[in-house]
Design a protein around this motif. Structure first.
Motif, short mmCIF file in Angstrom:
data_model
loop_
_atom_site.label_atom_id
_atom_site.label_comp_id
_atom_site.label_asym_id
_atom_site.label_seq_id
_atom_site.Cartn_x
_atom_site.Cartn_y
_atom_site.Cartn_z
N LYS A 12 0.81 -1.04 0.00
CA LYS A 12 -0.12 -0.03 -0.19
C LYS A 12 0.80 1.48 0.05
O LYS A 12 0.60 2.05 -0.72
CB LYS A 12 -0.95 -0.19 1.16
CG LYS A 12 -2.12 -0.98 1.14
CD LYS A 12 -2.94 -0.98 2.45
CE LYS A 12 -3.98 -1.78 2.23
NZ LYS A 12 -5.04 -1.44 3.25
N GLY A 22 -5.89 1.73 -7.65
CA GLY A 22 -5.84 0.12 -7.82
C GLY A 22 -5.81 -0.26 -9.19
O GLY A 22 -5.31 -1.42 -9.49
N ARG A 35 -10.19 -5.43 -8.72
CA ARG A 35 -10.77 -6.34 -7.75
C ARG A 35 -9.51 -7.08 -7.02
O ARG A 35 -9.35 -7.11 -6.07
CB ARG A 35 -11.88 -6.88 -8.07
CG ARG A 35 -12.51 -7.55 -7.05
CD ARG A 35 -14.09 -8.33 -7.43
NE ARG A 35 -14.22 -9.45 -6.67
CZ ARG A 35 -14.09 -10.75 -7.24
NH1 ARG A 35 -14.37 -10.96 -8.31
NH2 ARG A 35 -14.75 -11.72 -6.40
N TRP A 37 -6.43 -6.65 -7.31
CA TRP A 37 -5.50 -5.63 -6.52
C TRP A 37 -5.90 -5.72 -5.08
O TRP A 37 -5.30 -5.97 -3.88
CB TRP A 37 -5.25 -4.29 -6.98
CG TRP A 37 -4.69 -3.57 -6.12
CD1 TRP A 37 -5.23 -2.39 -5.68
CD2 TRP A 37 -3.52 -3.57 -5.33
NE1 TRP A 37 -4.67 -1.77 -4.56
CE2 TRP A 37 -3.36 -2.23 -4.57
CE3 TRP A 37 -2.34 -4.28 -5.57
CZ2 TRP A 37 -2.48 -1.98 -3.71
CZ3 TRP A 37 -1.20 -3.83 -4.50
CH2 TRP A 37 -1.00 -2.85 -4.01
N ARG A 38 -7.32 -5.42 -4.75
CA ARG A 38 -8.00 -5.01 -3.55
C ARG A 38 -7.91 -6.37 -2.83
O ARG A 38 -7.63 -6.51 -1.54
CB ARG A 38 -9.41 -4.77 -3.81
CG ARG A 38 -9.42 -3.27 -4.11
CD ARG A 38 -10.93 -2.66 -4.17
NE ARG A 38 -11.91 -3.48 -4.94
CZ ARG A 38 -11.90 -3.30 -6.21
NH1 ARG A 38 -11.50 -2.07 -6.73
NH2 ARG A 38 -12.95 -3.83 -6.84
N ASP A 42 -5.85 -6.46 0.81
CA ASP A 42 -6.73 -6.63 2.06
C ASP A 42 -5.78 -7.10 3.34
O ASP A 42 -5.13 -8.48 3.32
CB ASP A 42 -7.80 -7.65 1.74
CG ASP A 42 -8.68 -8.03 2.96
OD1 ASP A 42 -8.63 -7.46 4.03
OD2 ASP A 42 -9.85 -8.52 2.61
#
Length: 97
Positions: A12, A22, A35, A37-38, A42
């Motif tokens: 991050k 992102g 998504r 990447w998210r 997480d």
């Protein structure tokens, strides 16, 4: 080869230093979508970025475009199909990392 993936916090921070969205992070890491990447970003389920993906992203943000193109040409000469500007899925039906 010894490889220990950066932590979620480190990834991050890198994203922040690059000033990337992102979607941009997903693109340089060779991920299918923002998504994905998210998922990697997480903190509740850290999974670590695979070394090949991190190597690719590091090369993209470090090397001049001509050098990246030389590597892509080598990949193509081996038989790969690669277009860095396309969001199309793999032609062989396999999921992208």
């Amino acid at each position: 080869m010894l490889f220990r993936s950066p932590t979620v916090a480190q990834m991050k921070l890198w994203k922040e230093k690059l000033g990337y969205s992102g979607t941009q992070m997903a693109r340089i890491l060779g991920l299918k979508s923002a998504r994905r990447w998210r998922d990697y970003a997480d903190e509740n389920k850290p999974q670590g970025i695979p070394p090949a993906n991190l190597f690719m992203a590091s090369a993209i943000v470090t090397l001049p475009p001509e050098e990246i193109e030389r590597v892509l040409e080598t990949m193509r000469s081996v038989g790969a199909t690669i277009d860095m500007n396309s969001d199309s899925p793999a032609h062989d039906g396999e999921q992208q990392p």
